[in-house]
Design an enzyme around this catalytic site. Structure first.
Site, PDB file in Angstrom:
ATOM      1  N   LYS A 431       0.834  -1.207   0.000  1.00 46.28           N
ATOM      2  CA  LYS A 431       0.000   0.000   0.000  1.00 46.28           C
ATOM      3  C   LYS A 431       0.869   1.257   0.000  1.00 46.28           C
ATOM      4  O   LYS A 431       2.051   1.199   0.334  1.00 46.28           O
ATOM      5  CB  LYS A 431      -0.906  -0.015   1.229  1.00 46.28           C
ATOM      6  CG  LYS A 431      -0.134  -0.103   2.534  1.00 46.28           C
ATOM      7  CD  LYS A 431      -1.039  -0.491   3.690  1.00 46.28           C
ATOM      8  CE  LYS A 431      -0.231  -0.679   4.955  1.00 46.28           C
ATOM      9  NZ  LYS A 431      -0.966  -1.407   5.986  1.00 46.28           N
ATOM     10  N   ARG A 529     -11.084  -0.815  14.145  1.00 42.13           N
ATOM     11  CA  ARG A 529     -10.981   0.056  12.979  1.00 42.13           C
ATOM     12  C   ARG A 529     -12.029  -0.443  12.003  1.00 42.13           C
ATOM     13  O   ARG A 529     -13.158  -0.009  12.013  1.00 42.13           O
ATOM     14  CB  ARG A 529      -9.559  -0.023  12.420  1.00 42.13           C
ATOM     15  CG  ARG A 529      -9.236   1.013  11.411  1.00 42.13           C
ATOM     16  CD  ARG A 529      -7.744   1.043  11.086  1.00 42.13           C
ATOM     17  NE  ARG A 529      -7.245  -0.218  10.512  1.00 42.13           N
ATOM     18  CZ  ARG A 529      -6.000  -0.395  10.100  1.00 42.13           C
ATOM     19  NH1 ARG A 529      -5.108   0.576  10.229  1.00 42.13           N
ATOM     20  NH2 ARG A 529      -5.600  -1.538   9.579  1.00 42.13           N
ATOM     21  N   TYR A 656      14.667  32.224   7.203  1.00 43.80           N
ATOM     22  CA  TYR A 656      13.380  32.883   7.430  1.00 43.80           C
ATOM     23  C   TYR A 656      13.177  33.236   8.894  1.00 43.80           C
ATOM     24  O   TYR A 656      13.528  32.462   9.788  1.00 43.80           O
ATOM     25  CB  TYR A 656      12.232  31.966   6.998  1.00 43.80           C
ATOM     26  CG  TYR A 656      12.025  31.889   5.518  1.00 43.80           C
ATOM     27  CD1 TYR A 656      11.719  33.036   4.776  1.00 43.80           C
ATOM     28  CD2 TYR A 656      12.106  30.674   4.851  1.00 43.80           C
ATOM     29  CE1 TYR A 656      11.517  32.955   3.406  1.00 43.80           C
ATOM     30  CE2 TYR A 656      11.899  30.588   3.487  1.00 43.80           C
ATOM     31  CZ  TYR A 656      11.602  31.732   2.773  1.00 43.80           C
ATOM     32  OH  TYR A 656      11.400  31.655   1.436  1.00 43.80           O
ATOM     33  N   MET A 705      11.256  25.384   2.401  1.00 39.04           N
ATOM     34  CA  MET A 705      10.497  24.419   1.599  1.00 39.04           C
ATOM     35  C   MET A 705      11.429  23.471   0.846  1.00 39.04           C
ATOM     36  O   MET A 705      11.199  22.277   0.794  1.00 39.04           O
ATOM     37  CB  MET A 705       9.585  25.150   0.618  1.00 39.04           C
ATOM     38  CG  MET A 705       8.621  24.215  -0.074  1.00 39.04           C
ATOM     39  SD  MET A 705       7.673  25.000  -1.376  1.00 39.04           S
ATOM     40  CE  MET A 705       6.555  26.018  -0.463  1.00 39.04           C
TER      41      MET A 705
HETATM   42  C1  LIG Z   1      -0.338  -2.397   6.608  1.00 39.25           C
HETATM   43  C2  LIG Z   1      -0.927  -3.643   7.010  1.00 39.25           C
HETATM   44  C3  LIG Z   1      -0.128  -4.762   7.323  1.00 39.25           C
HETATM   45  C4  LIG Z   1       1.369  -4.709   7.388  1.00 39.25           C
HETATM   46  O1  LIG Z   1       1.718  -4.091   8.597  1.00 39.25           O
HETATM   47  P1  LIG Z   1       3.232  -3.855   9.020  1.00 39.25           P
HETATM   48  O2  LIG Z   1       3.127  -3.349  10.396  1.00 39.25           O
HETATM   49  O3  LIG Z   1       3.778  -2.841   8.101  1.00 39.25           O
HETATM   50  O4  LIG Z   1       3.911  -5.149   8.905  1.00 39.25           O
HETATM   51  C5  LIG Z   1      -0.765  -5.942   7.592  1.00 39.25           C
HETATM   52  N1  LIG Z   1      -2.111  -6.044   7.583  1.00 39.25           N
HETATM   53  C6  LIG Z   1      -2.900  -4.992   7.328  1.00 39.25           C
HETATM   54  C7  LIG Z   1      -4.363  -5.155   7.341  1.00 39.25           C
HETATM   55  C8  LIG Z   1      -2.344  -3.754   7.023  1.00 39.25           C
HETATM   56  O5  LIG Z   1      -3.127  -2.704   6.761  1.00 39.25           O
END
Ligand SMILES: *Cc1c(COP(=O)(O)O)cnc(C)c1O
Length: 761
Positions: A431, A529, A656, A705
């Protein structure tokens, strides 16, 4: 292009006669059988070609998987082809484009003129792209065919379309105008010449003006005001003088720039932003970029267009160069027709280069990486990928980049695979562009390295993977109703996290008359969640047993506290998961038993002995980060370079807000990284540091920036020196702690403009 038409609808739109019927869905249009790639739901338009009629290529297209054909004469094709007969297949394609165009009620800006169309279009795109989602003419697709293809690229997400139109003969514009139906116009001008097919300049101009007859406004240069007035076209006039206050390094194209800014202002772009973008327009338009490559090579990057004159100029430049060294020419002729191709190749051969390569499939020839002290000319059209490919040869000393060590990543993958039982599958979460490591490199790497599954957060991420050659199964964690269509089309597998969601998805699948579509269930065990609560499990099982529409591939949950030394909460989750697992196993026969998985990276490290089950989900651990990193290798380094070194006197202020005042004489270095890169502003004034030649250098003043100043008093530092942000002196975890966050956020916050490079050390 995503047309979503049934073949019947298509026949109606183009007013064709179906002579062989096989219903299917049409998403894309193809017309050149050589360019048929994925051929997903394509319709082949057999167009009159320069040499041969498109009919000759129907069989070839069929062999590549196309099943829908639009032809001008009946043609013999296998039974499962769908064939539509029309009078004129180009006209038919245009009718389809017109139909598609009319689905959108967004502003459509049409550009014509006898020069500068593509430049203005690309500039406009660049200036407006952060404010609007823009659909635009690809390359210089501005002919009768090109305009139709450009319009077919429009999709729901676009908020503005910019379409280029070109004519070479009288009476050509009417059809283009009809197709584009522009709401806004832009005329770049006519120059001193007129196209050979026109009797005089006035008739050439009048033909151009036809494009604007229904526009609300047309942007023009003041000098054209009167013919437009005479033709009763509403205009917004501009001139280079009007935009004198926006600095530009380059003198050429002031008219184009004025037009571009005028349109941008119309769309609400503020002057400050124009100034900022103007500085970058140069590199967009600057035809030749010359830079130092690796191994002492000099690179001439001239990937703006590939017309013969421009090529000849570039070759002249290259071969007249006083720099010694081999002369190598690299061309991307992907978008060039055969005849031109021959001319171009002949021209290059006349110069007798030491090396001459054509780029194919967007990969640079290996020989280039071995070249030393050569002068290498790259030439391709603006829209070929060549200009990005060339960056691979850049001498990295001039930039900011993150390095991913593929060998470390491979090792980490093995480490996890060894922790889990041999028949437990490995899913890797990719992801957010694989945790910020880039869209495609890691997914491909994983596919090649025997991973069983990939996981993404959202449907679009899965689509990107599919469109770029990933064929592994892909689990999508979070899907919405409006993404179901894509889920099916791209063979993605949704995680279902509520009863309502399950009902909706089953409904959708039934409507599509599909069966056995793979789904996954996400259970709530304590993360709170997303997930189905244990009270609903019985109901879900009941629903699943009743339907043929979907097939339950896996049941999973997610640990909330896997990295805690106190394992109590995780164990509670695991036990609850096991209870539900048992419930499922009792209800599903062995051949229908789903896979079970709950462990993420930390989970695998701590609980692989008791809870690996059928699959695990590796995430950040792949990159070497975990609370206990024994056995893992950190795979990420982040570097930038010094752009200037200066000495300042006691009492001087830096940066700045004058937040830092020197107490003594100091030497400072300005480095090429700022908060826009993900190097947060909270690191200002001593909170953060970087390492140069392994020496810690404190940040002084505020992080800007794009730049940051650091203290290098007493160090011997030169411009161009490498600066370590993350590496052997400052680890990812050290850096994350300074920012009061975790590696996940650091990784995913590194801006896209920071180059990603992948090495095997
Ligand atoms: C992101 C995610 C993982 C992986 O988690 P890590 O802590 O990066 O190993 C596993 N399962 C779900 C549902 C996730 O969203």
């Amino acid at each position: 292009m995503r047309l979503q038409l049934s073949t019947n609808e298509l026949a109606q739109i183009i007013n064709g006669k179906i002579i062989q019927l096989n219903e299917s869905v049409i998403d894309v249009v193809v017309y050149d059988s050589r360019k048929i790639g994925t051929n997903r739901n394509a319709a082949f338009f057999a167009l009159k070609g320069l040499h041969k009629h498109g009919h000759t290529f129907c069989q070839d297209a069929y062999d590549k998987g196309v099943r829908c054909f639009i032809v001008e004469t009946p043609i013999q094709l296998p039974e499962d082809a769908h064939v539509i007969l029309v009078n004129d297949s180009l006209y038919a394609l245009q009718e389809l484009a017109l139909h598609h165009r009319n689905k959108f009620s967004i502003p459509v800006l049409a550009i014509t003129g006898s020069f500068g169309k593509t430049t203005v279009k690309e500039w406009l795109y660049f200036v407006l792209k952060d404010s609007y989602k823009i659909g635009r003419t690809p390359k210089s697709f501005n002919s009768q065919l090109g305009v139709a293809l450009s319009l077919l690229e429009l999709s729901d997400e676009h908020e503005l379309a910019i379409i280029e139109a070109d004519i070479s003969e009288p009476n050509e514009m009417d059809r283009l105008e009809e197709m584009i139906s522009p709401t806004l116009g832009l005329f770049t001008g006519l120059g001193n010449h007129y196209a050979e097919n026109f009797s005089d300049q006035k008739s050439h101009l009048n033909e151009h003006l036809k494009l604007f007859k229904h526009c609300n406004f047309t942007f023009i240069l003041e000098s054209y005001a009167s013919p437009f007035r005479r033709n009763k076209i509403n205009t917004i006039t501009t001139s280079p003088q009007k935009w004198n206050n926006i600095p530009s390094i380059q003198d050429s194209f002031p008219e184009n720039r004025a037009l571009c800014f005028e349109v941008a202002a119309f769309f609400g772009i503020e002057e400050t932003e124009l100034i900022e973008k103007s500085a970058k327009l140069i590199s967009l338009s600057g035809r030749q970029e010359v830079f130092e490559g690796q191994n002492g090579n000099l690179i001439i990057n001239d990937t703006y267009n590939i017309d013969i004159d421009a090529l000849e100029q570039a070759l002249e430049y290259q071969f007249s160069s006083k720099e010694k060294g081999k002369k190598i020419v690299v061309l991307d002729l992907t978008h060039v027709n055969e005849k031109r191709k021959e001319e171009i190749i002949e021209l290059v051969n006349r110069y007798q280069p030491d090396g001459f390569f054509l780029v194919e499939n967007n990969t640079l020839p290996n020989e280039l990486f071995e070249a030393t002290n050569a002068i290498i000319l790259f030439k391709g059209s603006f829209s070929s990928c060549l200009s990005e490919l060339v960056q691979q040869l850049k001498n990295r000393k001039h930039e900011t980049w993150v390095e991913f060590d593929l060998r470390a990543i491979q090792q980490n993958l093995r480490y996890f695979q060894e922790l889990i039982p041999a028949n437990t599958k490995a899913l890797v979460m990719v992801k957010a562009s694989s945790y910020g490591s880039g869209d495609m490199k890691i997914p491909h790497f994983l596919q090649e390295n025997g991973v069983d599954y990939l996981g993404v957060a959202y449907t679009d991420e899965g689509v990107t993977l599919r469109e770029n050659g990933i064929h592994l199964p892909i689990l999508v964690m979070n899907t919405e109703l409006n993404a179901y269509e894509d889920i099916i089309r791209f063979q993605l597998e949704p995680a279902i996290y509520s009863i309502g969601h399950l009902e909706a998805f089953i409904d959708f699948i039934q409507q599509k008359e599909l069966t056995n579509f793979p789904i996954h269930l996400k259970l709530e065990t304590g993360m709170n969640r997303l997930g189905i609560s244990k009270d609903n499990v019985a109901k879900v099982i009941e629903m699943l047993r009743k339907t043929e529409a979907v097939h339950l591939k896996s049941v999973f949950s997610h640990l909330a506290d896997a990295d805690n030394n106190d394992q109590q909460y995780s164990l509670k989750q695991i036990n609850q998961f096991i209870a539900v697992k048992t419930e499922f196993e009792q209800q599903f026969s062995n051949d229908k038993r789903p896979l079970f998985h709950i462990l993420n990276s930390e989970g695998i490290i701590n609980f692989s002995k008791i809870a690996a089950f059928d699959m695990v989900r590796i995430g950040i651990g792949l990159f070497g980060f975990a609370s206990n990193t024994q056995g893992l290798m950190e795979s990420i380094k982040w570097f930038t370079t010094v752009s200037q070194v200066k000495t300042i006197s006691a009492g001087d202020f830096i940066g700045y807000g004058c937040s830092f005042q020197a107490q003594k004489d100091m030497k400072i270095a300005t480095i090429r990284i700022g908060y826009a890169d993900g190097f947060r502003r909270s690191l200002s004034n001593g909170v953060g540091k970087v390492f140069i030649h392994n020496n810690p250098c404190k940040i002084i003043g505020k992080v800007c920036m794009d730049m940051t100043m650091v203290d290098v008093t007493d160090l011997d530092i030169q411009e161009g020196d490498e600066v370590e942000i993350i590496g052997k002196n400052q680890t990812m975890s050290d850096f994350a702690k300074l920012l009061d966050t975790i590696p996940y956020e650091v990784m995913t916050s590194i801006n896209k403009r920071v180059a990603r490079i992948y090495v095997k050390r």
